[in-house]
Scaffold this motif. Structure first.
Motif, PDB file in Angstrom:
ATOM      1  N   VAL A   1      -1.880  10.464  -7.522  1.00  0.00           N
ATOM      2  CA  VAL A   1      -1.096   9.433  -8.192  1.00  0.00           C
ATOM      3  C   VAL A   1      -1.907   8.149  -8.275  1.00  0.00           C
ATOM      4  O   VAL A   1      -2.565   7.744  -7.313  1.00  0.00           O
ATOM      5  CB  VAL A   1       0.211   9.167  -7.419  1.00  0.00           C
ATOM      6  CG1 VAL A   1       1.004   8.041  -8.078  1.00  0.00           C
ATOM      7  CG2 VAL A   1       1.048  10.435  -7.314  1.00  0.00           C
ATOM      8  N   VAL A   2      -1.831   7.493  -9.442  1.00  0.00           N
ATOM      9  CA  VAL A   2      -2.424   6.170  -9.582  1.00  0.00           C
ATOM     10  C   VAL A   2      -1.295   5.207  -9.950  1.00  0.00           C
ATOM     11  O   VAL A   2      -0.557   5.422 -10.910  1.00  0.00           O
ATOM     12  CB  VAL A   2      -3.557   6.137 -10.638  1.00  0.00           C
ATOM     13  CG1 VAL A   2      -3.097   6.653 -11.993  1.00  0.00           C
ATOM     14  CG2 VAL A   2      -4.129   4.736 -10.776  1.00  0.00           C
ATOM     15  N   GLU A   3      -1.140   4.171  -9.142  1.00  0.00           N
ATOM     16  CA  GLU A   3      -0.053   3.217  -9.334  1.00  0.00           C
ATOM     17  C   GLU A   3      -0.508   2.046 -10.201  1.00  0.00           C
ATOM     18  O   GLU A   3      -1.589   1.493  -9.998  1.00  0.00           O
ATOM     19  CB  GLU A   3       0.430   2.679  -7.978  1.00  0.00           C
ATOM     20  CG  GLU A   3       1.555   1.674  -8.090  1.00  0.00           C
ATOM     21  CD  GLU A   3       2.048   1.187  -6.738  1.00  0.00           C
ATOM     22  OE1 GLU A   3       2.911   0.279  -6.712  1.00  0.00           O
ATOM     23  OE2 GLU A   3       1.568   1.712  -5.695  1.00  0.00           O
ATOM     24  N   VAL A   4       0.338   1.674 -11.166  1.00  0.00           N
ATOM     25  CA  VAL A   4       0.060   0.530 -12.029  1.00  0.00           C
ATOM     26  C   VAL A   4       1.328  -0.310 -12.128  1.00  0.00           C
ATOM     27  O   VAL A   4       2.430   0.162 -11.879  1.00  0.00           O
ATOM     28  CB  VAL A   4      -0.406   0.948 -13.440  1.00  0.00           C
ATOM     29  CG1 VAL A   4      -1.694   1.758 -13.366  1.00  0.00           C
ATOM     30  CG2 VAL A   4       0.677   1.751 -14.156  1.00  0.00           C
ATOM     31  N   LYS A   5       1.152  -1.570 -12.513  1.00  0.00           N
ATOM     32  CA  LYS A   5       2.285  -2.473 -12.680  1.00  0.00           C
ATOM     33  C   LYS A   5       2.714  -2.628 -14.135  1.00  0.00           C
ATOM     34  O   LYS A   5       3.755  -3.217 -14.416  1.00  0.00           O
ATOM     35  CB  LYS A   5       1.949  -3.850 -12.098  1.00  0.00           C
ATOM     36  CG  LYS A   5       1.722  -3.845 -10.597  1.00  0.00           C
ATOM     37  CD  LYS A   5       2.962  -3.373  -9.856  1.00  0.00           C
ATOM     38  CE  LYS A   5       2.750  -3.414  -8.341  1.00  0.00           C
ATOM     39  NZ  LYS A   5       3.937  -2.887  -7.614  1.00  0.00           N
ATOM     40  N   GLY A   6       1.909  -2.119 -15.052  1.00  0.00           N
ATOM     41  CA  GLY A   6       2.270  -2.235 -16.456  1.00  0.00           C
ATOM     42  C   GLY A   6       1.282  -1.525 -17.349  1.00  0.00           C
ATOM     43  O   GLY A   6       0.239  -1.029 -16.894  1.00  0.00           O
ATOM     44  N   LEU A   7       1.592  -1.476 -18.639  1.00  0.00           N
ATOM     45  CA  LEU A   7       0.750  -0.771 -19.600  1.00  0.00           C
ATOM     46  C   LEU A   7      -0.660  -1.352 -19.653  1.00  0.00           C
ATOM     47  O   LEU A   7      -1.636  -0.621 -19.862  1.00  0.00           O
ATOM     48  CB  LEU A   7       1.389  -0.823 -20.987  1.00  0.00           C
ATOM     49  CG  LEU A   7       2.799  -0.230 -21.123  1.00  0.00           C
ATOM     50  CD1 LEU A   7       3.303  -0.412 -22.550  1.00  0.00           C
ATOM     51  CD2 LEU A   7       2.815   1.241 -20.741  1.00  0.00           C
ATOM     52  N   GLU A   8      -0.762  -2.669 -19.464  1.00  0.00           N
ATOM     53  CA  GLU A   8      -2.072  -3.318 -19.565  1.00  0.00           C
ATOM     54  C   GLU A   8      -3.025  -2.877 -18.458  1.00  0.00           C
ATOM     55  O   GLU A   8      -4.249  -2.971 -18.609  1.00  0.00           O
ATOM     56  CB  GLU A   8      -1.902  -4.843 -19.536  1.00  0.00           C
ATOM     57  CG  GLU A   8      -1.284  -5.401 -18.269  1.00  0.00           C
ATOM     58  CD  GLU A   8       0.232  -5.275 -18.213  1.00  0.00           C
ATOM     59  OE1 GLU A   8       0.811  -5.668 -17.171  1.00  0.00           O
ATOM     60  OE2 GLU A   8       0.842  -4.774 -19.183  1.00  0.00           O
ATOM     61  N   ASP A   9      -2.495  -2.366 -17.350  1.00  0.00           N
ATOM     62  CA  ASP A   9      -3.352  -1.915 -16.252  1.00  0.00           C
ATOM     63  C   ASP A   9      -4.131  -0.650 -16.606  1.00  0.00           C
ATOM     64  O   ASP A   9      -5.182  -0.373 -16.008  1.00  0.00           O
ATOM     65  CB  ASP A   9      -2.519  -1.628 -14.998  1.00  0.00           C
ATOM     66  CG  ASP A   9      -1.987  -2.890 -14.343  1.00  0.00           C
ATOM     67  OD1 ASP A   9      -2.375  -3.993 -14.796  1.00  0.00           O
ATOM     68  OD2 ASP A   9      -1.202  -2.776 -13.387  1.00  0.00           O
TER      69      ASP A   9
ATOM     70  N   LEU B   1      -1.276   3.493   2.163  1.00  0.00           N
ATOM     71  CA  LEU B   1      -1.839   4.087   3.380  1.00  0.00           C
ATOM     72  C   LEU B   1      -2.660   5.339   3.083  1.00  0.00           C
ATOM     73  O   LEU B   1      -3.664   5.606   3.747  1.00  0.00           O
ATOM     74  CB  LEU B   1      -0.701   4.437   4.349  1.00  0.00           C
ATOM     75  CG  LEU B   1       0.190   3.280   4.817  1.00  0.00           C
ATOM     76  CD1 LEU B   1       1.357   3.804   5.637  1.00  0.00           C
ATOM     77  CD2 LEU B   1      -0.634   2.288   5.649  1.00  0.00           C
ATOM     78  N   GLN B   2      -2.213   6.115   2.078  1.00  0.00           N
ATOM     79  CA  GLN B   2      -2.884   7.367   1.731  1.00  0.00           C
ATOM     80  C   GLN B   2      -3.076   7.437   0.215  1.00  0.00           C
ATOM     81  O   GLN B   2      -2.300   8.097  -0.488  1.00  0.00           O
ATOM     82  CB  GLN B   2      -2.068   8.577   2.207  1.00  0.00           C
ATOM     83  CG  GLN B   2      -1.873   8.658   3.706  1.00  0.00           C
ATOM     84  CD  GLN B   2      -1.190   9.951   4.127  1.00  0.00           C
ATOM     85  OE1 GLN B   2      -1.431  11.024   3.565  1.00  0.00           O
ATOM     86  NE2 GLN B   2      -0.329   9.863   5.134  1.00  0.00           N
ATOM     87  N   PRO B   3      -4.082   6.769  -0.310  1.00  0.00           N
ATOM     88  CA  PRO B   3      -4.287   6.721  -1.768  1.00  0.00           C
ATOM     89  C   PRO B   3      -4.488   8.089  -2.417  1.00  0.00           C
ATOM     90  O   PRO B   3      -4.287   8.225  -3.625  1.00  0.00           O
ATOM     91  CB  PRO B   3      -5.549   5.861  -1.918  1.00  0.00           C
ATOM     92  CG  PRO B   3      -5.666   5.112  -0.634  1.00  0.00           C
ATOM     93  CD  PRO B   3      -5.098   6.000   0.420  1.00  0.00           C
TER      94      PRO B   3
END
Length: 463
Positions: free
Chosen positions: A134-142, A243-245
């Motif tokens: 999983v890759v976490e983003v805050k918005g489309l621009e990320d 903690l576990q990327p």
């Protein structure tokens, strides 16, 4: 001569003042009659009870949506209005299938089951589901900042919360909803295999919220599955990722899209006594998402709109303009009903004085928002003292509603009922949007507020 002119002017002012005073008194009594009828003999709550508890969720193209059309058509006929009919419209048919399943898998192999739901219009996962990092983003621009190297083969987790600092929860929703509607289309360009989207909800709970998404012009073979994760689930996943990327997420969606099917807008009207070819429309959308029973979104708006015609008819009011209730089909995942109604109105050259929509829940009414010219808005604000006894204070420029939006070129005024919105997104598109979440008195106050506004526009017109 000067004294004579002065006397004439004074008489004119006295007569005008007397007429204004008489009108104000008459209007005040009419609003009192409307509110009393709604609060002591209202039918909106009973109608909503049947829609919610006997029919249930009403996703476009479903059997329940078809049953809702038949039920509301019959109820409008029972009111004895002048005309009731069904307006055909082709709508999309998407089904959720078996309940979704998801879990988080840590590096040690431990799994935690997580609450998710497929977003409306999503493609399914492969039969065995998807498991990926999983890759976490805050918005489309990320997405562009991360690039394909860090996204390809992974699940993109959109985790931008609604902005809790904003008093207008609809503004907060608007600032976050693009990740739901466009997230999958954008993430697929970088090679993502799926997306998770934080629910559009200000509260922390375990309810994943549905809602529409679309793939735009993404080729069919490049479309990736999209799901919503509850706010509690999103918080947990985000904390664990810190903690576990390299943890993995598994999910399985069983949804399916079919060919469009026939459905209907439900329409009833009372013919105007002076200008029958000019229309005042009140409405809500009859379809809902499939997780709850759609009581707030938008069963409430439908029954309030039906109640407007019932109240005005039963108190003996004879409208100048033709009053119409329109129960639109397919607002949630296509807006086909609103588009069809506007298309037919344009084809028939039907002119609309006012289109009023209720699609913000059955909570305590605070006022209305208007799309109109400045003179008409000023006129509406001059009516504020009439609404003050009912704690209605909001008369502002703003969005009317999604279903009436296509009428913009053919209506003098678009307006939206504005209830208190602070709790709305706790229920919006979620499994807890059920009948027990609606307060009878608040629902009735909203219907009375709408009927009062319709009465005033019918009497005074626009500027």
């Amino acid at each position: 001569m000067k004294n004579y002119s002065f006397i004439i002017s004074l008489c004119f002012l006295l007569v005008s003042s007397t007429l204004i005073s008489q009108n104000t008194s008459e209007d005040s009594l009419m609003l009192r009659k409307i509110f009393t009828k709604a609060l002591t003999e209202g039918k909106s709550y009973d109608w909503l009870d049947y829609l919610s508890n006997q029919i249930g969720s009403r996703l476009s193209g479903s059997l329940e949506a078809e049953n809702a059309v038949k039920y509301t058509e019959e109820e409008l006929k029972q009111l004895g209005v002048d005309k009731v009919w069904l307006q055909p419209v082709m709508v999309p048919k998407w089904t959720r299938g078996f309940k979704e399943y998801a879990y988080i898998e840590t590096l040690s192999g431990e799994t935690t089951v997580t609450d998710i739901c497929a977003l409306g219009g999503s493609v399914p996962t492969p039969n065995l589901g998807i498991k990926a990092e999983v890759v976490e983003v805050k918005g489309l621009e990320d997405l562009a900042m991360l690039g394909k190297d860090k996204i390809e083969g992974k699940i993109v987790f959109f985790n931008r919360p609604m902005d809790a600092s904003l008093i207008s929860t609809f503004e907060a929703y608007g600032g976050a909803v693009d990740q739901r509607s466009r997230g999958a289309a954008e993430a697929s360009k970088y090679g993502a295999v799926g997306v998770l989207v934080r629910s559009m909800n200000l509260r922390l709970d375990d309810f994943p919220h549905a809602g529409a998404m679309n793939y735009g012009d993404t080729p069919t073979n490049q479309r990736i599955p999209a799901a919503s994760i509850s706010t509690n689930g999103a918080e947990y996943l985000s904390n664990l990722l810190s903690l576990q990327p390299n943890l993995k997420f598994y999910y399985k969606l069983n949804c399916k899209t079919f060919d469009d099917v026939q459905s209907y807008n439900v329409i009833g009207e009372i013919t105007g006594s002076e200008q029958p070819d000019k229309y005042i429309v009140v409405g809500g959308h009859l379809d809902s998402w499939d997780l709850g029973d759609g009581s707030h979104d938008d069963g409430a708006g439908c029954v309030q709109s039906m109640e407007v015609l019932r109240i005005l008819k039963e108190i003996g009011y004879k409208p100048k303009h033709t009053l119409r209730v329109v129960l639109f089909m397919n607002e949630e995942n296509g807006l086909r009903g609103g588009l069809k109604y506007a298309e037919e109105a344009k084809r028939k050259n039907e002119k609309h004085l006012l289109a009023l929509e209720s699609d913000a829940g059955g909570f305590t009414p605070r006022g209305f928002s208007f799309e109109s010219n400045a003179a008409t808005l000023a006129q509406v604000r001059s009516w504020a003292p009439l609404f003050k006894p009912y704690n209605i204070h909001l008369f502002e420029k703003g969005h009317g509603g999604a279903d009436i939006g296509p009428l913009a070129e053919n209506a003098e005024v678009l307006a939206g009922l504005r209830p208190d919105s602070q709790r709305y997104f706790d229920y919006h598109h979620a499994a807890n949007d059920t009948f027990d979440a609606v307060n009878k008195r608040e629902l009735e106050l909203g219907a009375a507020s709408m009927a009062s506004l319709v009465y005033l526009f019918d009497k005074y017109g626009t500027k």
